[in-house]
Design an enzyme around this catalytic site. Structure first.
Site, mmCIF file in Angstrom:
data_model
loop_
_atom_site.group_PDB
_atom_site.id
_atom_site.type_symbol
_atom_site.label_atom_id
_atom_site.label_comp_id
_atom_site.label_asym_id
_atom_site.label_seq_id
_atom_site.Cartn_x
_atom_site.Cartn_y
_atom_site.Cartn_z
ATOM 1 N N ASP A 51 63.876 45.828 62.971
ATOM 2 C CA ASP A 51 64.194 46.703 64.101
ATOM 3 C C ASP A 51 65.477 47.458 63.764
ATOM 4 O O ASP A 51 66.485 46.865 63.389
ATOM 5 C CB ASP A 51 64.391 45.815 65.329
ATOM 6 C CG ASP A 51 64.842 46.601 66.539
ATOM 7 O OD1 ASP A 51 63.955 47.026 67.298
ATOM 8 O OD2 ASP A 51 66.058 46.805 66.714
ATOM 9 N N CYS A 65 18.622 47.022 24.332
ATOM 10 C CA CYS A 65 19.488 46.270 23.415
ATOM 11 C C CYS A 65 18.701 45.659 22.269
ATOM 12 O O CYS A 65 19.229 45.452 21.182
ATOM 13 C CB CYS A 65 20.175 45.117 24.135
ATOM 14 S SG CYS A 65 21.186 45.592 25.515
ATOM 15 N N HIS A 113 28.517 47.598 27.743
ATOM 16 C CA HIS A 113 28.009 48.553 26.753
ATOM 17 C C HIS A 113 27.425 49.741 27.516
ATOM 18 O O HIS A 113 26.801 49.543 28.572
ATOM 19 C CB HIS A 113 26.865 47.948 25.922
ATOM 20 C CG HIS A 113 27.292 47.148 24.732
ATOM 21 N ND1 HIS A 113 26.587 46.031 24.313
ATOM 22 C CD2 HIS A 113 28.309 47.299 23.855
ATOM 23 C CE1 HIS A 113 27.163 45.529 23.230
ATOM 24 N NE2 HIS A 113 28.221 46.280 22.933
HETATM 25 N N1 ARG Z 1 25.409 39.042 23.755
HETATM 26 C C1 ARG Z 1 25.435 40.358 23.209
HETATM 27 C C2 ARG Z 1 26.864 40.897 23.261
HETATM 28 O O1 ARG Z 1 27.553 40.578 24.202
HETATM 29 C C3 ARG Z 1 24.519 41.258 23.956
HETATM 30 C C4 ARG Z 1 24.440 42.626 23.372
HETATM 31 C C5 ARG Z 1 23.613 43.553 24.172
HETATM 32 N N2 ARG Z 1 23.410 44.746 23.480
HETATM 33 C C6 ARG Z 1 23.497 45.958 24.030
HETATM 34 N N3 ARG Z 1 23.229 46.976 23.279
HETATM 35 N N4 ARG Z 1 23.907 46.131 25.252
HETATM 36 O O2 ARG Z 1 27.274 41.582 22.381
#
Ligand code: ARG
Length: 703
Positions: free
Chosen positions: A679, A264, A168
């Site tokens: 060769d 997150c 992400h």
């Molecule tokens: N286990 C979740 C997924 O893989 C984690 C999400 C993390 N969220 C983020 N905004 N990076 O979707």
């Protein structure tokens, strides 16, 4: 002011690692401690509440990742674009988030089904509100970006993620107050890094090292000058403090096991709109058609891989599988790219694979005039070895003089329009040159598999050991040489001095004498050492019969050069009876034209050596015209030069002891070229033996 800022969080009542949809979750199923997770979450909640208002969305049983509210959607002003999760493991969260947004007065936009986009996890507003950074590559699809631009009326900058640990955008990228940016450059492709560097001045870019990145330092919540994160190294803290930020660390290790941390776990629900800004997105898409042996020639895989490797994305709209072994398949592929520049790069490579615009979107080529002799317009299309056609006034015109690394020039002649490949220096003022990638197609052969196998070098099919491979190549090359000679065709040889040092001189001489070679290309050295051997019995001073260096031998080649200079040319020395055998002797005696192209390191040179390289290139091109086969014998320099001038369809056999040279030369993406690592003296000796076998009365009858 601060009190106006709102965040959305979701209590961890049902949080756990229940499945694996990112690398962090691997090996962590049911390994996180509920108590610790709850305690860490409340700690974060507590900190955040001191700086903003925190709203809560009710957690739902069975949706453990719902704690990660960053993925609920993307908010700007009163508008939200709801997430469309890629994985079914999270799709069930969508209605709950939708309900919360609707109840809180947001206008909710929903993307088409099958167009994944994971909300603020993959889309981050510049903290000054100037634009939106949007990620793609793992979870969100590039094609979602134009929707974001349209619905949120903002400029979208697409960034491609390439490291699956940072799946992400918010795991490796964090815009901060005042235009600062905290990020992990290695998580992005080079094009995206360039986009970032163009938008954020060096003083404001805070690039972090991997050690901080894997602690999710970029997954930080930024409220004004406060940055809340799981953990930061001392040097990182120092850097942030130096530019006026205050760091609050709060352990979130239990959530790292699911691939998330501070950012997150939160969604900023208030994002002010800047009214003066408007939509802008550089994402482009085009629909192309491919036809041919898409599956068994591997064309479709190559096409899709190259789209992704170059930073684009694709959607296969239609695939009609050829059902018979000999029938071809057709596919329509929608290609999207983050910018026109990337699109051009992708399309030009797809054109090489034979892709064309769908008939209904077919457009004429774009042309621009040459305004300075020998210089093409900036955006000129670079030609390839494949037979090419361009569309002018609705008609497809075949390009002449096909070669790679040229420009396609159009000129008006009494016979009509002519399109031809030209090298840059030959472009003339007033000619029109093809620019961009529109209205261009290459023609790929699509004969049946049977024909392919019988006509091409069939040992190309995998699974042949290297020794057996040499034998097979030799057999097949011998057959080809015979066939071409009998049909009055043309074989061109490029040869380096190694041919002479390895004792191949006598065999090559024989090929020339027996009419298997129609032109010879090389440098000064092959001729010098060939003549040295003919006159003095040594090659670079080494006695060719005994294999030992002779006294004073290192001067032999200079004596030879001097002798030939006295006679004026190689041909005159042959006539005078000074040269009595050898490769150059046979060329002269059998009227086989040759060109010796000079280089900076040439001793002498021989009077025949062309030191004007432009003239030498022209002579090479002339001698290569109409070639059916090119034998490249241990000369990287001359062979690469030749390869660049040769269109697809000409059989090329490259022999060199160095595998790198062979790979470089035979890897033209066309099945007619083949490399042999061996060769060269040995190769030539086997080749003449094989030709003898073909001529013996017994085999001749069988043939
Ligand atoms: N286990 C979740 C997924 O893989 C984690 C999400 C993390 N969220 C983020 N905004 N990076 O979707």
């Amino acid at each position: 002011m601060t009190s106006q800022i709102r965040y959305l969080m979701c209590p961890p009542d049902h949080y756990d690692v229940d499945y694996v949809i990112n690398p962090w979750m691997e090996g962590n199923i049911h390994k996180s401690s509920r108590d610790r997770a709850v305690q860490q979450w409340y700690q974060l909640h507590h900190i955040l509440k001191e700086h903003a208002i925190v709203d809560l969305v009710p957690p739902q049983q069975g949706w453990p990742d719902m704690v990660f509210t960053a993925n609920a959607g993307l908010v700007l002003g009163e508008t939200v674009v709801l997430s469309r999760f890629l994985h079914k493991e999270r799709q069930g969260e969508e209605p709950y988030f939708k309900q919360w947004f609707e109840e809180n007065g947001y206008k909710v936009y929903e993307l088409p089904k099958d167009l994944p986009f994971e909300g603020a996890g993959d889309a981050l507003l510049d903290r000054e509100g100037r634009w939106l950074w949007a990620g793609y590559g793992f979870r969100s699809e590039l094609d979602s970006h134009p929707y974001l631009a349209k619905w949120l009326d903002i400029e979208v900058l697409s960034l491609r993620l390439i490291d699956d640990r940072f799946y992400h955008l918010d795991t490796c990228f964090c815009p901060l107050t005042d235009g600062y940016l905290l990020y992990y450059p290695a998580a992005f492709d080079s094009y995206s890094n360039r986009v970032i560097e163009m938008r954020v001045v060096p003083e404001k870019r805070i690039a972090i090292a991997e050690a901080d990145a894997v602690n999710f330092a970029c997954n930080a919540v930024n409220v004004d000058r406060i940055v809340i994160m799981n953990k930061a190294s001392d040097p990182l803290k120092e850097r942030l403090v130096n530019v006026g930020f205050q760091i609050i660390e709060t352990p979130l290790t239990e959530f790292l096991k699911a691939g998330g941390a501070a950012k997150c776990l939160t969604l900023r629900a208030t994002e002010p709109v800047r009214e003066e800004l408007h939509a802008n997105v550089s994402v482009e898409s085009r629909i192309l058609r491919m036809e041919g042996h898409l599956l068994d020639a591997g064309l479709i895989n190559r096409a899709l891989d190259l789209i992704v490797d170059n930073g684009g994305s694709f959607q296969v709209l239609n695939f009609n599988l050829g059902e018979q072994r000999q029938s071809t398949s057709a596919a329509e592929v929608k290609v999207s790219a983050p910018s026109h520049e990337v699109m051009e790069e992708i399309i030009s490579q797809l054109i090489d694979l034979g892709a064309v615009d769908l008939p209904q979107d077919e457009r004429d080529v774009k042309l621009e005039p040459v305004t300075m002799s020998g210089v093409a317009p900036d955006d000129f299309y670079v030609s390839t070895i494949y037979p090419t056609e361009i569309r002018i006034n609705g008609e497809w015109v075949t390009v002449q003089n096909q070669r790679m690394d040229g420009a396609i020039a159009i000129s008006q002649t009494p016979q009509g329009l002519i399109a031809q490949c030209k090298i840059l220096r030959d472009l003339e003022v007033g000619e029109q040159v093809v620019v961009d990638v529109q209205g261009i197609r290459t023609i790929r052969k699509t004969e049946s598999r049977e024909k392919r196998n019988s006509e091409e070098f069939s040992f190309m099919s995998a699974g042949v050991s290297s020794e057996r491979r040499v034998e097979l190549v030799v057999e097949q090359v011998a057959w080809e040489l015979r066939k071409i000679r009998d049909a009055g065709g043309k074989v061109v040889v490029t040869a380096g001095p190694v041919v002479i040092h390895t004792g191949g001189g006598e065999h090559l001489s024989r090929l020339i004498r027996e009419g298997y070679v129609q032109a010879l290309l090389g440098g000064n050295a092959i001729a010098v050492h060939d003549i040295e051997q003919s006159i003095m019995g040594t090659s670079l001073g080494v006695d060719m019969k005994r294999g030992v260096a002779v006294r004073g031998g290192h001067r032999h080649h200079l004596k030879i050069i001097n002798t030939i200079r006295r006679y004026g040319t190689i041909a005159k020395a042959v006539e005078a009876g000074v040269i009595k055998n050898g490769v150059m002797y046979e060329c002269v005696k059998n009227n086989v034209p040759f060109c010796l192209a000079g280089s900076i390191r040439d001793d002498g040179p021989l009077p025949d050596t062309q030191m004007d390289l432009i003239k030498a290139q022209e002579k090479y091109a002339e001698l290569l015209k109409g070639a059916d086969m090119i034998l490249m014998l241990s000369s990287m320099l001359h062979s690469i030069g030749v390869g660049n001038m040769t269109p697809a369809g000409v059989k090329m056999v490259c022999v060199d002891i160095n595998p790198a040279v062979v790979t470089k030369l035979s890897d033209r993406g066309s099945i007619e070229s083949v490399g042999v690592v061996t060769d060269v003296g040995l190769f030539l000796s086997l080749l003449t033996q094989q030709l003898d076998k073909l001529t013996s009365p017994y085999t001749a009858k069988m043939g």
